[in-house]
Scaffold this motif. Structure first.
Motif, PDB file in Angstrom:
ATOM      1  N   LYS A  56      66.178 -97.608  -3.048  1.00 53.52           N
ATOM      2  CA  LYS A  56      67.257 -98.214  -3.846  1.00 53.52           C
ATOM      3  C   LYS A  56      68.443 -98.610  -2.969  1.00 53.52           C
ATOM      4  CE  LYS A  56      66.465 -96.355  -8.459  1.00 53.52           C
ATOM      5  NZ  LYS A  56      66.894 -95.386  -9.484  1.00 53.52           N
ATOM      6  N   THR A  59      67.581-101.652  -0.863  1.00 45.94           N
ATOM      7  CA  THR A  59      67.430-102.894  -1.638  1.00 45.94           C
ATOM      8  C   THR A  59      68.706-103.208  -2.439  1.00 45.94           C
ATOM      9  OG1 THR A  59      66.401-101.701  -3.473  1.00 45.94           O
ATOM     10  CG2 THR A  59      64.931-102.651  -1.835  1.00 45.94           C
ATOM     11  N   THR A  60      69.813-102.583  -2.089  1.00 44.72           N
ATOM     12  CA  THR A  60      71.170-102.844  -2.612  1.00 44.72           C
ATOM     13  C   THR A  60      71.394-102.383  -4.062  1.00 44.72           C
ATOM     14  OG1 THR A  60      70.830-105.069  -3.539  1.00 44.72           O
ATOM     15  CG2 THR A  60      71.316-104.955  -1.192  1.00 44.72           C
ATOM     16  N   LEU A  61      70.478-101.610  -4.587  1.00 40.66           N
ATOM     17  CA  LEU A  61      70.621-101.150  -5.974  1.00 40.66           C
ATOM     18  C   LEU A  61      71.512 -99.912  -6.059  1.00 40.66           C
ATOM     19  CD1 LEU A  61      69.500-102.160  -8.627  1.00 40.66           C
ATOM     20  CD2 LEU A  61      67.570-100.620  -8.377  1.00 40.66           C
ATOM     21  N   LYS A  84      69.543-109.422   0.180  1.00 39.98           N
ATOM     22  CA  LYS A  84      68.756-109.789  -1.007  1.00 39.98           C
ATOM     23  C   LYS A  84      67.907-111.038  -0.775  1.00 39.98           C
ATOM     24  CE  LYS A  84      72.254-107.854  -4.080  1.00 39.98           C
ATOM     25  NZ  LYS A  84      73.273-108.105  -5.090  1.00 39.98           N
ATOM     26  N   LYS A  85      68.371-111.916   0.116  1.00 42.29           N
ATOM     27  CA  LYS A  85      67.615-113.143   0.396  1.00 42.29           C
ATOM     28  C   LYS A  85      66.301-112.844   1.115  1.00 42.29           C
ATOM     29  CE  LYS A  85      71.352-116.484   0.488  1.00 42.29           C
ATOM     30  NZ  LYS A  85      72.280-117.245   1.301  1.00 42.29           N
ATOM     31  N   VAL A  89      60.795-106.582  -3.904  1.00 42.29           N
ATOM     32  CA  VAL A  89      60.742-105.167  -4.307  1.00 42.29           C
ATOM     33  C   VAL A  89      59.717-104.951  -5.418  1.00 42.29           C
ATOM     34  CG1 VAL A  89      62.099-103.168  -5.077  1.00 42.29           C
ATOM     35  CG2 VAL A  89      63.240-105.046  -3.871  1.00 42.29           C
ATOM     36  N   GLU A  93      59.606 -97.809 -11.213  1.00 41.61           N
ATOM     37  CA  GLU A  93      59.658 -97.992 -12.665  1.00 41.61           C
ATOM     38  C   GLU A  93      59.476 -99.477 -12.989  1.00 41.61           C
ATOM     39  OE1 GLU A  93      62.738 -94.858 -14.450  1.00 41.61           O
ATOM     40  OE2 GLU A  93      63.534 -96.010 -12.794  1.00 41.61           O
ATOM     41  N   ASN A  95      59.985-102.881 -14.205  1.00 40.40           N
ATOM     42  CA  ASN A  95      61.169-103.594 -14.701  1.00 40.40           C
ATOM     43  C   ASN A  95      60.838-105.037 -15.095  1.00 40.40           C
ATOM     44  OD1 ASN A  95      60.942-104.792 -12.225  1.00 40.40           O
ATOM     45  ND2 ASN A  95      62.905-104.101 -11.437  1.00 40.40           N
ATOM     46  N   LEU A  96      59.607-105.225 -15.560  1.00 35.95           N
ATOM     47  CA  LEU A  96      59.235-106.542 -16.080  1.00 35.95           C
ATOM     48  C   LEU A  96      59.871-106.742 -17.449  1.00 35.95           C
ATOM     49  CD1 LEU A  96      55.425-106.336 -15.287  1.00 35.95           C
ATOM     50  CD2 LEU A  96      57.030-107.895 -14.167  1.00 35.95           C
ATOM     51  N   ARG A 154      55.001-110.759  -8.417  1.00 37.59           N
ATOM     52  CA  ARG A 154      56.393-111.213  -8.542  1.00 37.59           C
ATOM     53  C   ARG A 154      57.170-110.957  -7.247  1.00 37.59           C
ATOM     54  NH1 ARG A 154      60.391-108.379 -12.750  1.00 37.59           N
ATOM     55  NH2 ARG A 154      60.380-106.902 -11.027  1.00 37.59           N
TER      56      ARG A 154
ATOM     57  N   PHE B  85      64.930-100.403 -19.925  1.00 39.95           N
ATOM     58  CA  PHE B  85      63.898-101.345 -19.472  1.00 39.95           C
ATOM     59  C   PHE B  85      64.037-101.716 -18.004  1.00 39.95           C
ATOM     60  CE2 PHE B  85      64.294-102.458 -24.109  1.00 39.95           C
ATOM     61  CZ  PHE B  85      63.154-101.765 -24.472  1.00 39.95           C
ATOM     62  N   LYS B  86      65.180-101.442 -17.424  1.00 41.12           N
ATOM     63  CA  LYS B  86      65.438-101.664 -15.990  1.00 41.12           C
ATOM     64  C   LYS B  86      65.367-103.131 -15.571  1.00 41.12           C
ATOM     65  CE  LYS B  86      65.564 -97.138 -15.244  1.00 41.12           C
ATOM     66  NZ  LYS B  86      66.769 -96.462 -14.874  1.00 41.12           N
ATOM     67  N   THR B  87      65.374-104.054 -16.524  1.00 44.21           N
ATOM     68  CA  THR B  87      65.290-105.465 -16.153  1.00 44.21           C
ATOM     69  C   THR B  87      66.592-105.973 -15.519  1.00 44.21           C
ATOM     70  OG1 THR B  87      65.843-105.969 -18.444  1.00 44.21           O
ATOM     71  CG2 THR B  87      63.540-106.137 -17.847  1.00 44.21           C
ATOM     72  N   VAL B  90      66.611-106.332 -11.707  1.00 44.77           N
ATOM     73  CA  VAL B  90      66.049-107.545 -11.085  1.00 44.77           C
ATOM     74  C   VAL B  90      67.173-108.515 -10.731  1.00 44.77           C
ATOM     75  CG1 VAL B  90      64.488-109.511 -11.446  1.00 44.77           C
ATOM     76  CG2 VAL B  90      63.882-107.260 -12.352  1.00 44.77           C
ATOM     77  N   VAL B  92      70.366-107.624 -10.169  1.00 43.55           N
ATOM     78  CA  VAL B  92      71.196-107.008  -9.120  1.00 43.55           C
ATOM     79  C   VAL B  92      70.544-107.189  -7.745  1.00 43.55           C
ATOM     80  CG1 VAL B  92      72.205-104.827  -8.296  1.00 43.55           C
ATOM     81  CG2 VAL B  92      72.186-105.335 -10.727  1.00 43.55           C
ATOM     82  N   GLN B  93      69.205-107.148  -7.711  1.00 41.91           N
ATOM     83  CA  GLN B  93      68.511-107.276  -6.427  1.00 41.91           C
ATOM     84  C   GLN B  93      68.245-108.735  -6.031  1.00 41.91           C
ATOM     85  OE1 GLN B  93      65.251-104.629  -7.434  1.00 41.91           O
ATOM     86  NE2 GLN B  93      65.981-103.088  -5.994  1.00 41.91           N
ATOM     87  N   ALA B  94      68.603-109.665  -6.904  1.00 38.96           N
ATOM     88  CA  ALA B  94      68.387-111.081  -6.594  1.00 38.96           C
ATOM     89  C   ALA B  94      69.556-111.625  -5.766  1.00 38.96           C
ATOM     90  CB  ALA B  94      68.252-111.876  -7.889  1.00 38.96           C
ATOM     91  N   PRO B  95      69.290-112.654  -4.940  1.00 36.87           N
ATOM     92  CA  PRO B  95      70.378-113.192  -4.091  1.00 36.87           C
ATOM     93  C   PRO B  95      71.329-114.088  -4.866  1.00 36.87           C
ATOM     94  CG  PRO B  95      68.320-114.344  -3.660  1.00 36.87           C
ATOM     95  CD  PRO B  95      67.997-113.292  -4.666  1.00 36.87           C
TER      96      PRO B  95
END
Lengths: 288, 245
Positions: A56, A59-61, A84-85, A89, A93, A95-96, A154, B85-87, B90, B92-95
């Motif tokens: 985490k 990956t900046t979380l 992030k670029k 990941v 858990e 996260n879809l 993904r 759901f933790k979506t 996604v 937060v981790q995107a650029p």
């Protein structure tokens, strides 16, 4: 610890705690680690060892309390956008978006990462993980294994130079797991770096160039699987006594192991050590 | 700024909800109940501020409905997506920048709020004989949705469990819905209560939405709404920027 250009990841003095002063849990304690570019690095440890926390942070979380982490040469705290670029990941858990279809999940992710030629890439990746005929199915109708396969597809969509996989093959059947191993090998061959946490010892042994062993937030050893086995002994003598209790002895040479085995009349076997044995020897715990 | 994927995702999910009878029903049922009980109950003979009561009430219900829908959908969805759901992770981790996430979420909330308002406007056009929509009402409506969507992001980010969001509903949104001039003119409230009511952002939406011309009072209310919207937006963006698990 060096921070040169050959490292995909450089961690110095990383510490992370949760909770308040009265109930503080140290998730990561003064971690120092370099991961070379283009390698597969495995993090082994039982539940609560700090593997997911480390992923985490990288990956900046999550933000570290102390220390510095550089991913691809960029600091995860001061330059998260550049990190992030580069990353993909697969989280532990799921996260879809359960209410979206497989295609829509891929599409949104691709748009977020500004992926070009998106439709072609989505088709290719869904085919790769065997979900091309389910692209218009809502994810909530997928089995757990199918959802994990979609998570993997993904994560690969943005062609990440660093791929983080947190228990990626949980819930996958052995055949799909081996297909996944082939995918990882191909990613590595293409020059990407892979950080993998897993409970499956055979997975770590099959894929990882180097392995880090985490126990109670501390990184107790980092080396190649082979060197770790040499460190603790490559041969294991298993002795099962009349009450069914197992005792293990580890030896550096086969001759030493055979000499030990001769001390017992029956219930004795000699085998090659594996990473589970390394883990038990170094931490006194088992990977569960 | 790459906010569009987040907005687009929300719109896909919203269009799915629209296909369900339950969504349209829930967006309409509460305002229509108020309209029937207060509007028809008090009758068309009651005059407030030179108009019949239904014409006074409808803009208030539109403002209330836009607040409820933009706030609730954003706060509730964000909270669920972050904790269960933790979506959210996604994004937060995107650029993309925290501001892009904020814009995507807020614009989606604006669309949801405007859609719910549109439903009430249709009902209002059937029931009211006098016009109740002015250019200022449209501006007020958009800003109201923007403001409460931004507030929704704040609540969605700070609540630790999904149940906590209903606490904010009960102590923040519900009193605002009843005391901000939705059902009765604020002038008729006791002085002490009136001073509290003027702090509520919905009060100023209710003032602006009923204005036919841009006078000093309209200017002050517009200024207050824009200020609240800006502050909420900046706080929401900051919370996203500082997000850490």
């Amino acid at each position: 610890m060096t921070m040169d250009n050959d490292n995909a990841i450089s961690i110095v003095g990383l510490t992370k705690t949760y909770g308040n002063d009265s109930k503080k849990v140290i998730a990561l304690n003064d971690i120092n680690l370099d991961v070379e570019k283009g390698t597969v690095f495995g993090l082994l440890g039982p539940n609560g060892a700090g593997k997911t926390t480390m992923i985490k942070i990288l990956t900046t979380l999550s933000k570290p309390d102390k220390g510095t982490c550089k991913v691809g040469g960029f600091d995860v705290v001061s330059n998260p956008l550049m990190v992030k670029k580069m990353i993909g990941v697969v989280p532990q858990e799921n996260n879809l978006d359960r209410e979206l279809t497989a295609y829509q999940n891929m599409l949104i992710y691709g748009m977020l990462h500004k992926v070009t030629d998106l439709d072609t890439k989505i088709s290719k990746l869904l085919q790769l993980v065997g979900l091309d005929d389910k692209k218009n199915t809502v994810v909530s109708h997928f089995s757990g294994g199918m959802q994990r396969r979609l998570l993997i597809a993904r994560a690969l969509l943005s062609d990440p130079s660093l791929l983080f996989l947190d228990e990626p093959t949980i819930g996958l059947d052995p055949q799909i797991r081996r297909q996944f191993w082939d995918i990882i090998r191909k990613i590595k061959k293409d020059g990407s770096t892979v950080i993998l946490t897993t409970h499956y010892i055979e997975e770590a042994e099959a894929l990882c160039d180097k392995v880090g062993i985490l126990s109670k937030g501390r990184l107790v050893a980092v080396d190649t699987p082979n060197n770790l086995k040499i460190l603790v002994g490559q041969y294991v003598v298993n002795v099962i006594d009349s009450d069914g209790r197992l005792t293990q002895y580890m030896f550096k040479t086969k001759e030493e192991a055979q000499a030990k085995a001769l001390e017992f009349s029956d219930g004795v076997t000699i085998r090659r050590s594996n990473l589970e044995d390394v883990f038990v020897k170094l931490t006194g715990e088992r990977i569960e | 700024m790459n906010w569009y994927p987040i907005f687009y995702r929300e719109m896909i999910l919203f269009s799915r909800k629209l296909l369900r009878f339950g969504y349209l029903f829930s967006a309409l049922v509460v305002p229509v109940i108020y309209l029937i009980t207060f509007g028809l109950g008090l009758g068309r003979n009651v005059q407030i501020e030179g108009m019949d009561y239904i014409t006074f009430l409808i803009p208030g219900l539109i403002a209330m409905s836009s607040m409820n829908n933009s706030y609730t959908w954003v706060a509730s969805a964000l909270n669920l997506n972050r904790i269960y759901f933790k979506t959210f992770q996604v994004f937060v981790q995107a650029p993309i920048s925290p501001c892009s996430i904020m814009i995507g979420k807020v614009f989606a909330g604006v669309v949801k709020g405007l859609f719910a308002s549109f439903l009430i406007i249709i009902v209002g056009l059937i029931l009211s004989k006098q016009p109740f929509i002015t250019p200022l009402s449209i501006v007020a409506l958009f800003l109201n949705c923007f403001m409460f969507s931004s507030l929704g992001v704040i609540v969605g980010m700070v609540t630790k469990t999904h149940e906590d969001t209903s606490t904010y509903n009960n102590f923040l949104i519900m009193p605002m819905a009843f005391f901000s001039g939705t059902f009765f003119p604020i002038d008729r409230m006791p002085l002490l209560l009136k001073s509290v009511i003027y702090v509520f952002p919905l009060t100023h939406t209710n003032i602006l939405i009923r204005k036919s011309s841009f006078d000093m009072e309209a200017f002050i209310s517009l200024f207050v709404i824009v200020s609240f919207a800006t502050v909420f937006f900046l706080i929401g963006s900051r919370l996203i920027r500082n997000y850490s698990e």
